[in-house]
Design an enzyme around this catalytic site. Structure first.
Site, PDB file in Angstrom:
ATOM      1  N   ASP A 118      29.870  29.404  37.630  1.00 51.15           N
ATOM      2  CA  ASP A 118      30.961  29.682  36.699  1.00 51.15           C
ATOM      3  C   ASP A 118      30.768  31.031  36.013  1.00 51.15           C
ATOM      4  O   ASP A 118      31.735  31.682  35.634  1.00 51.15           O
ATOM      5  CB  ASP A 118      31.032  28.580  35.628  1.00 51.15           C
ATOM      6  N   HIS A 155      36.368  20.779  31.215  1.00 40.24           N
ATOM      7  CA  HIS A 155      37.471  21.752  31.296  1.00 40.24           C
ATOM      8  C   HIS A 155      38.814  21.179  30.862  1.00 40.24           C
ATOM      9  O   HIS A 155      39.629  21.880  30.282  1.00 40.24           O
ATOM     10  CB  HIS A 155      37.650  22.227  32.745  1.00 40.24           C
ATOM     11  N   HIS A 199      64.891  44.387  74.527  1.00 37.91           N
ATOM     12  CA  HIS A 199      63.487  44.716  74.266  1.00 37.91           C
ATOM     13  C   HIS A 199      62.900  45.437  75.469  1.00 37.91           C
ATOM     14  O   HIS A 199      62.205  46.454  75.343  1.00 37.91           O
ATOM     15  CB  HIS A 199      62.656  43.449  74.014  1.00 37.91           C
ATOM     16  N   GLU A 245      36.759  21.666  45.154  1.00 41.40           N
ATOM     17  CA  GLU A 245      36.640  23.056  44.690  1.00 41.40           C
ATOM     18  C   GLU A 245      35.156  23.449  44.627  1.00 41.40           C
ATOM     19  O   GLU A 245      34.757  24.471  45.166  1.00 41.40           O
ATOM     20  CB  GLU A 245      37.280  23.160  43.298  1.00 41.40           C
ATOM     21  N   HIS A 246      34.374  22.626  43.925  1.00 44.00           N
ATOM     22  CA  HIS A 246      32.917  22.854  43.855  1.00 44.00           C
ATOM     23  C   HIS A 246      32.221  21.675  44.503  1.00 44.00           C
ATOM     24  O   HIS A 246      32.503  20.533  44.142  1.00 44.00           O
ATOM     25  CB  HIS A 246      32.414  22.874  42.407  1.00 44.00           C
ATOM     26  N   GLN A 296      31.932  19.858  34.351  1.00 43.85           N
ATOM     27  CA  GLN A 296      33.244  20.211  34.875  1.00 43.85           C
ATOM     28  C   GLN A 296      34.336  19.350  34.244  1.00 43.85           C
ATOM     29  O   GLN A 296      35.469  19.806  34.067  1.00 43.85           O
ATOM     30  CB  GLN A 296      33.259  20.126  36.404  1.00 43.85           C
TER      31      GLN A 296
HETATM   32  P1  NAD Z   1      45.815  27.494  30.662  1.00 43.52           P
HETATM   33  O1  NAD Z   1      45.936  28.899  30.221  1.00 43.52           O
HETATM   34  O2  NAD Z   1      45.750  27.245  32.120  1.00 43.52           O
HETATM   35  O3  NAD Z   1      47.035  26.650  30.092  1.00 43.52           O
HETATM   36  C1  NAD Z   1      47.500  26.844  28.792  1.00 43.52           C
HETATM   37  C2  NAD Z   1      48.991  27.058  28.828  1.00 43.52           C
HETATM   38  O4  NAD Z   1      49.639  25.903  29.362  1.00 43.52           O
HETATM   39  C3  NAD Z   1      49.587  27.270  27.474  1.00 43.52           C
HETATM   40  O5  NAD Z   1      49.663  28.663  27.219  1.00 43.52           O
HETATM   41  C4  NAD Z   1      50.969  26.645  27.569  1.00 43.52           C
HETATM   42  O6  NAD Z   1      51.925  27.660  27.665  1.00 43.52           O
HETATM   43  C5  NAD Z   1      50.955  25.833  28.843  1.00 43.52           C
HETATM   44  N1  NAD Z   1      51.280  24.429  28.589  1.00 43.52           N
HETATM   45  C6  NAD Z   1      50.579  23.552  27.839  1.00 43.52           C
HETATM   46  N2  NAD Z   1      51.204  22.351  27.836  1.00 43.52           N
HETATM   47  C7  NAD Z   1      52.310  22.478  28.600  1.00 43.52           C
HETATM   48  C8  NAD Z   1      53.347  21.574  29.004  1.00 43.52           C
HETATM   49  N3  NAD Z   1      53.378  20.301  28.594  1.00 43.52           N
HETATM   50  N4  NAD Z   1      54.333  22.046  29.811  1.00 43.52           N
HETATM   51  C9  NAD Z   1      54.322  23.319  30.233  1.00 43.52           C
HETATM   52  N5  NAD Z   1      53.358  24.208  29.882  1.00 43.52           N
HETATM   53  C10 NAD Z   1      52.358  23.788  29.081  1.00 43.52           C
HETATM   54  O7  NAD Z   1      44.529  26.916  29.889  1.00 43.52           O
HETATM   55  P2  NAD Z   1      43.853  25.465  29.873  1.00 43.52           P
HETATM   56  O8  NAD Z   1      44.853  24.427  29.488  1.00 43.52           O
HETATM   57  O9  NAD Z   1      42.625  25.621  29.071  1.00 43.52           O
HETATM   58  O10 NAD Z   1      43.479  25.161  31.356  1.00 43.52           O
HETATM   59  C11 NAD Z   1      42.594  25.948  32.105  1.00 43.52           C
HETATM   60  C12 NAD Z   1      42.501  25.290  33.438  1.00 43.52           C
HETATM   61  O11 NAD Z   1      41.924  26.158  34.378  1.00 43.52           O
HETATM   62  C13 NAD Z   1      41.654  24.019  33.427  1.00 43.52           C
HETATM   63  O12 NAD Z   1      42.371  23.001  34.094  1.00 43.52           O
HETATM   64  C14 NAD Z   1      40.432  24.413  34.238  1.00 43.52           C
HETATM   65  O13 NAD Z   1      39.869  23.332  34.901  1.00 43.52           O
HETATM   66  C15 NAD Z   1      41.058  25.390  35.188  1.00 43.52           C
HETATM   67  N6  NAD Z   1      40.134  26.303  35.840  1.00 43.52           N
HETATM   68  C16 NAD Z   1      40.177  26.311  37.191  1.00 43.52           C
HETATM   69  C17 NAD Z   1      39.378  27.185  37.891  1.00 43.52           C
HETATM   70  C18 NAD Z   1      39.509  27.242  39.391  1.00 43.52           C
HETATM   71  O14 NAD Z   1      39.050  28.198  39.985  1.00 43.52           O
HETATM   72  N7  NAD Z   1      40.108  26.264  40.038  1.00 43.52           N
HETATM   73  C19 NAD Z   1      38.532  28.071  37.208  1.00 43.52           C
HETATM   74  C20 NAD Z   1      38.520  28.048  35.809  1.00 43.52           C
HETATM   75  C21 NAD Z   1      39.341  27.157  35.129  1.00 43.52           C
END
Ligand code: NAD
Length: 440
Positions: free
Chosen positions: A368, A268, A427, A334-335, A265
């Protein structure tokens, strides 16, 4: 490698002592507020500007052409197709069972209340794609929405430079496998704002994104912040931000498995949280040895190390599993994995967790992708009050109230009295006017 928090001895309120991310969502909300305002005011140009700034692409069009979705499906690796199909069919099996049916309660003879479950009309599904690509999240968003009967489904996912400014090809292929054809190459807070307000002045009017009624799906802290900011403008499922895993374990746990699950985890996001809660110092030492062995060998060692050594991760030492249970309830992960003797009995006593993974053979990675359960789950302690994504997330319960003249007449005096108590006599009048001959 992991921070240590020793909660042995009497600790009244463990919540304030538990590890949590330094950058919290409320700080991120203030940072993305101007961007969200700009999208509301200007639409397409503001989205394009943000895509340039954060994703390094300057899209001519936001909507992904139908041919690109078809091509992604056509060129999908057969092994990936088989794995996605398995994930879809298991998720469909579980989510089909979640659908509630309409129910009528006869309150009195001639007086009924029916609860109808009505799907939300138009839903925006966020599929992340920054540090990792998430075709599995297409499955986890779309399957429950379709099972609920949502008519209009829109997917938004970050544009990828390597895919010519389109979302990841596997993400597009998953959309095709699930029959979703409205997909936008937009990510981050700008995608959430676009879904909430629409893209307004997309140069090609026909391809404009119209606003949705509800946004679901996970994302990084910026996506989560935008969801918090726009809650109310649109419906929001829950805050499903940077991933968290908590593991409640005793001496029976295999340290190699515990370490692998903490790493899985942490992979991610540097802001992901991995927390081990245990009464066993021997297990802690063994898990540390395993982390020292496994982390350098993992592909994203740098990101994993950042997450594991960040203030949001750590080991919490407790007196016994009873105390551990109080800690994991306070943390509301969360998990949550339970790797103890009689794991199921402990799992059934947990009150706060997004999803609970019971015993040695149910790791979070299974959930997942292929358990059949949903992986869009509440983070940041929101599991105290929110659930993971489900069919129910996309349904609204609407009451139908049907009383006959006689049934209303019988209850009218009570309505009049309660209206008087609340100093809202009109009412009461709205009922008594219907029975002019009756005593007041
Ligand atoms: P993401 O799509 O969430 O974020 C990417 C986007 O963030 C980019 O497109 C960009 O536009 C924006 N970004 C990047 N830096 C930025 C900044 N400084 N300011 C503003 N915007 C900015 O993809 P990711 O980054 O790979 O993150 C995925 C997230 O989802 C991870 O944190 C993962 O742990 C989480 N996740 C959570 C669950 C859940 O159910 N809680 C499930 C799967 C994934």
């Amino acid at each position: 490698m992991l921070n240590r928090i020793d909660l042995r001895g009497a600790v009244r309120d463990p919540r304030r002592l538990l590890p949590r991310a330094q950058l919290d969502v409320s700080v991120a909300v203030e940072r993305i507020r101007p961007l969200v305002e700009a999208v509301r005011e200007h639409g397409y140009p503001a989205i394009r500007e943000a895509s340039e700034r954060f994703d390094g692409v300057s899209p001519e069009r936001l909507r992904v052409p139908a041919e690109a979705i078809a091509e992604a499906e056509g060129t999908l690796d057969p092994q990936v197709r088989a794995a996605l199909s398995e994930s879809i069919s298991r998720a469909r099996k579980v989510h089909a069972d979640q659908r509630r049916t309409d129910h009528t309660t006869q309150v009195v003879p001639g007086g009924t209340v029916t609860e109808r479950w009505v799907p939300v009309d138009r839903v925006g599904l966020y599929v992340p794609g920054g540090l990792a690509m998430y075709p599995s999240t297409v499955v986890m968003n779309v399957v429950p929405a379709q099972a609920a009967g949502v008519r209009s489904l829109v997917v938004a996912s970050p544009p990828q430079q390597e895919n010519g400014g389109l979302p990841d090809a596997r993400v597009l292929a998953a959309c095709a496998l699930l029959g979703v054809d409205e997909v936008y190459a937009v990510g981050g807070a700008q995608a959430v704002a676009m879904l909430a307000y629409g893209s307004a002045v997309d140069p090609d009017g026909a391809e404009r994104c119209d606003p949705v009624d509800m946004i679901t799906g996970p994302g990084n802290i910026w996506v989560t912040a935008a969801k918090r900011l726009l809650r109310g403008v649109v419906g929001i499922d829950a805050e499903a931000g940077p991933t968290e895993i908590a593991i409640l374990a005793d001496d029976t746990a295999d340290p190699a498995h515990v370490a692998a699950d903490l790493i899985s985890q942490a992979e991610h996001d540097p802001l992901a949280a991995s927390v081990l809660v245990t009464p066993s110092p021997a297990l802690v030492e063994a898990v540390e040895r395993e982390l020292a062995r496994q982390v350098p060998a993992t592909k994203h060692a740098e990101r994993v190390t950042a997450a594991l050594t960040g203030g949001q991760s750590g080991v919490v030492l407790v007196d016994d599993l009873e105390a551990g249970l109080r800690v994991v309830d306070a943390y509301a992960a969360e998990h949550l994995e339970i790797q103890t003797e009689n794991a199921r009995e402990w799992a059934l006593r947990v009150r706060n967790a997004g999803a609970i993974f019971v015993g040695a053979w149910s790791p979070v990675s299974l959930g997942d992708y292929c358990a059949g359960s949903n992986h869009v789950l509440p983070t940041g302690g929101c599991a105290r009050h929110s659930s993971g994504l489900s069919v129910q997330s996309f349904l609204r319960g609407v009451h139908l109230i049907e009383y006959t003249e006689q049934a209303l007449r019988e209850v009218a005096p009570h309505v009049v009295v309660l209206a008087g108590v609340e100093n809202l006599p009109a009412h009461g009048q709205a009922v008594s006017v219907r029975f002019p001959g009756d005593a007041p």
